[in-house]
Design a protein around this motif. Structure first.
Motif, PDB file in Angstrom:
ATOM      1  N   GLU A 175      10.923  -1.476 -11.180  1.00 32.68           N
ATOM      2  CA  GLU A 175      11.307  -0.325 -10.362  1.00 32.68           C
ATOM      3  C   GLU A 175      10.057   0.116  -9.622  1.00 32.68           C
ATOM      4  N   ILE A 176      10.162   0.185  -8.294  1.00 36.86           N
ATOM      5  CA  ILE A 176       9.057   0.577  -7.422  1.00 36.86           C
ATOM      6  C   ILE A 176       9.357   1.985  -6.915  1.00 36.86           C
ATOM      7  N   ASP A 177       8.335   2.844  -6.845  1.00 36.18           N
ATOM      8  CA  ASP A 177       8.585   4.231  -6.438  1.00 36.18           C
ATOM      9  C   ASP A 177       9.081   4.363  -5.003  1.00 36.18           C
ATOM     10  N   ARG A 178       8.655   3.525  -4.102  1.00 38.36           N
ATOM     11  CA  ARG A 178       9.118   3.556  -2.708  1.00 38.36           C
ATOM     12  C   ARG A 178       9.397   2.127  -2.250  1.00 38.36           C
ATOM     13  N   PRO A 179      10.529   1.558  -2.704  1.00 33.70           N
ATOM     14  CA  PRO A 179      10.805   0.155  -2.369  1.00 33.70           C
ATOM     15  C   PRO A 179      11.122  -0.019  -0.892  1.00 33.70           C
ATOM     16  N   GLY A 180      10.975  -1.228  -0.423  1.00 30.65           N
ATOM     17  CA  GLY A 180      11.356  -1.575   0.937  1.00 30.65           C
ATOM     18  C   GLY A 180      12.593  -2.448   0.909  1.00 30.65           C
ATOM     19  N   GLY A 181      13.104  -2.758   2.080  1.00 31.04           N
ATOM     20  CA  GLY A 181      14.253  -3.647   2.158  1.00 31.04           C
ATOM     21  C   GLY A 181      15.558  -2.936   1.882  1.00 31.04           C
ATOM     22  N   GLN A 182      16.589  -3.728   1.870  1.00 27.90           N
ATOM     23  CA  GLN A 182      17.935  -3.210   1.654  1.00 27.90           C
ATOM     24  C   GLN A 182      18.491  -3.740   0.339  1.00 27.90           C
ATOM     25  N   PRO A 183      19.037  -2.884  -0.512  1.00 30.45           N
ATOM     26  CA  PRO A 183      19.680  -3.404  -1.713  1.00 30.45           C
ATOM     27  C   PRO A 183      20.946  -4.160  -1.336  1.00 30.45           C
ATOM     28  N   GLY A 184      21.310  -5.094  -2.160  1.00 25.28           N
ATOM     29  CA  GLY A 184      22.566  -5.799  -1.963  1.00 25.28           C
ATOM     30  C   GLY A 184      22.542  -6.846  -0.875  1.00 25.28           C
ATOM     31  N   GLN A 185      21.342  -7.333  -0.497  1.00 27.40           N
ATOM     32  CA  GLN A 185      21.322  -8.429   0.456  1.00 27.40           C
ATOM     33  C   GLN A 185      22.008  -9.617  -0.204  1.00 27.40           C
TER      34      GLN A 185
ATOM     35  N   LYS B 168       0.847  -1.197   0.000  1.00 22.43           N
ATOM     36  CA  LYS B 168       0.000   0.000   0.000  1.00 22.43           C
ATOM     37  C   LYS B 168       0.882   1.245   0.000  1.00 22.43           C
ATOM     38  N   GLY B 169       0.500   2.223  -0.825  1.00 21.20           N
ATOM     39  CA  GLY B 169       1.249   3.469  -0.912  1.00 21.20           C
ATOM     40  C   GLY B 169       2.399   3.429  -1.906  1.00 21.20           C
ATOM     41  N   THR B 170       2.575   2.301  -2.599  1.00 21.52           N
ATOM     42  CA  THR B 170       3.643   2.199  -3.597  1.00 21.52           C
ATOM     43  C   THR B 170       3.058   1.956  -4.972  1.00 21.52           C
ATOM     44  N   ALA B 171       3.900   2.122  -5.974  1.00 21.43           N
ATOM     45  CA  ALA B 171       3.502   1.876  -7.353  1.00 21.43           C
ATOM     46  C   ALA B 171       4.699   1.359  -8.136  1.00 21.43           C
ATOM     47  N   ILE B 172       4.396   0.581  -9.155  1.00 20.19           N
ATOM     48  CA  ILE B 172       5.431   0.122 -10.088  1.00 20.19           C
ATOM     49  C   ILE B 172       5.563   1.204 -11.156  1.00 20.19           C
ATOM     50  N   VAL B 173       6.733   1.832 -11.239  1.00 21.39           N
ATOM     51  CA  VAL B 173       6.925   2.910 -12.211  1.00 21.39           C
ATOM     52  C   VAL B 173       7.502   2.404 -13.524  1.00 21.39           C
ATOM     53  N   ALA B 174       8.103   1.214 -13.497  1.00 21.60           N
ATOM     54  CA  ALA B 174       8.616   0.610 -14.723  1.00 21.60           C
ATOM     55  C   ALA B 174       8.765  -0.884 -14.489  1.00 21.60           C
ATOM     56  N   VAL B 175       8.408  -1.671 -15.501  1.00 27.10           N
ATOM     57  CA  VAL B 175       8.590  -3.125 -15.431  1.00 27.10           C
ATOM     58  C   VAL B 175       8.741  -3.659 -16.850  1.00 27.10           C
ATOM     59  N   SER B 176       9.767  -4.470 -17.041  1.00 26.90           N
ATOM     60  CA  SER B 176      10.039  -5.068 -18.353  1.00 26.90           C
ATOM     61  C   SER B 176      10.407  -6.533 -18.194  1.00 26.90           C
ATOM     62  N   MET B 177      10.035  -7.316 -19.204  1.00 26.64           N
ATOM     63  CA  MET B 177      10.412  -8.729 -19.266  1.00 26.64           C
ATOM     64  C   MET B 177      11.595  -8.848 -20.223  1.00 26.64           C
ATOM     65  N   LEU B 178      12.667  -9.482 -19.731  1.00 23.97           N
ATOM     66  CA  LEU B 178      13.883  -9.656 -20.513  1.00 23.97           C
ATOM     67  C   LEU B 178      14.087 -11.121 -20.865  1.00 23.97           C
ATOM     68  N   ARG B 179      14.626 -11.349 -22.023  1.00 29.41           N
ATOM     69  CA  ARG B 179      15.003 -12.691 -22.465  1.00 29.41           C
ATOM     70  C   ARG B 179      16.506 -12.831 -22.300  1.00 29.41           C
TER      71      ARG B 179
END
Length: 184
Positions: free
Chosen positions: A85-95, A63-74
């Motif tokens: 890409e989420i406008d307000r992601p949670g968590g820590q990058p690089g886990q 809640k309160g977030t949005a997907i600002v970009a999403v692509s499927m890659l081969r």
């Protein structure tokens, strides 16, 4: 209600979803490091974001977030990669591999030295290696190496020309992508 078992209905992994800090940078990295091809984009920064109200009940978008970009890659012969890409992601990058959740994905390569050079040239950071694989993965030419994408995602490279041993299941076979010349 179907009487089919999971064994009868599951084909395999179709894609792995990855949330990244910058969609465009991640796409450029995957293209440079893995020769990835963008199959489609459900949204990008020139279009309306995909909101929690529309998707949250379906995929758990917070809640309160949005997907600002999403692509499927081969990525050649194997599962696809979906980049969010989420406008307000949670968590820590690089886990890393010690954390809950998807810690990494692995790509099977024919030439680990060439693949890791391309990865580093695209902006990835290589960890120690390449190294000879051990235990059940041991065999002539079987080598591995991990690297981190620019935003910290752990990616493993495996070169596996020799057969592997399987604990108690001599007829079991690990799925490996065929070389492109063997694709059907």
């Amino acid at each position: 209600m179907s009487s089919q078992s999971a064994k009868e209905t599951i084909r395999g992994i179709e894609h792995v979803g990855i949330t990244v800090p910058n969609h465009e940078d991640a796409i450029a990295f995957f293209q440079a490091a893995f020769d990835a091809e963008v199959l489609f984009s459900l949204t990008d920064k020139t279009r309306e974001p995909l909101t929690h109200e529309a998707l949250g009940p379906k995929n758990g978008l917070r809640k309160g977030t949005a997907i600002v970009a999403v692509s499927m890659l081969r990525l050649r012969n194997g599962p696809n990669v979906e980049v969010f890409e989420i406008d307000r992601p949670g968590g820590q990058p690089g886990q890393g591999i010690s954390d809950y959740g998807i810690s990494h994905f692995s790509v099977t390569v024919d030439d680990i030295d060439a693949a890791t050079r391309a990865f580093a040239a695209a902006g990835g950071t290589l960890l120690e290696g390449p190294y000879d694989l051990g235990d059940q993965e041991e065999g002539p030419g079987n080598r591995g190496q991990f690297g981190q994408a620019p935003w910290g995602l752990l990616i493993e490279f495996e070169q596996l020309p020799a057969p592997m041993d399987y604990d108690g299941h001599p007829d079991a076979k690990r799925w490996l992508p065929n070389p492109e010349s063997e694709e059907v």
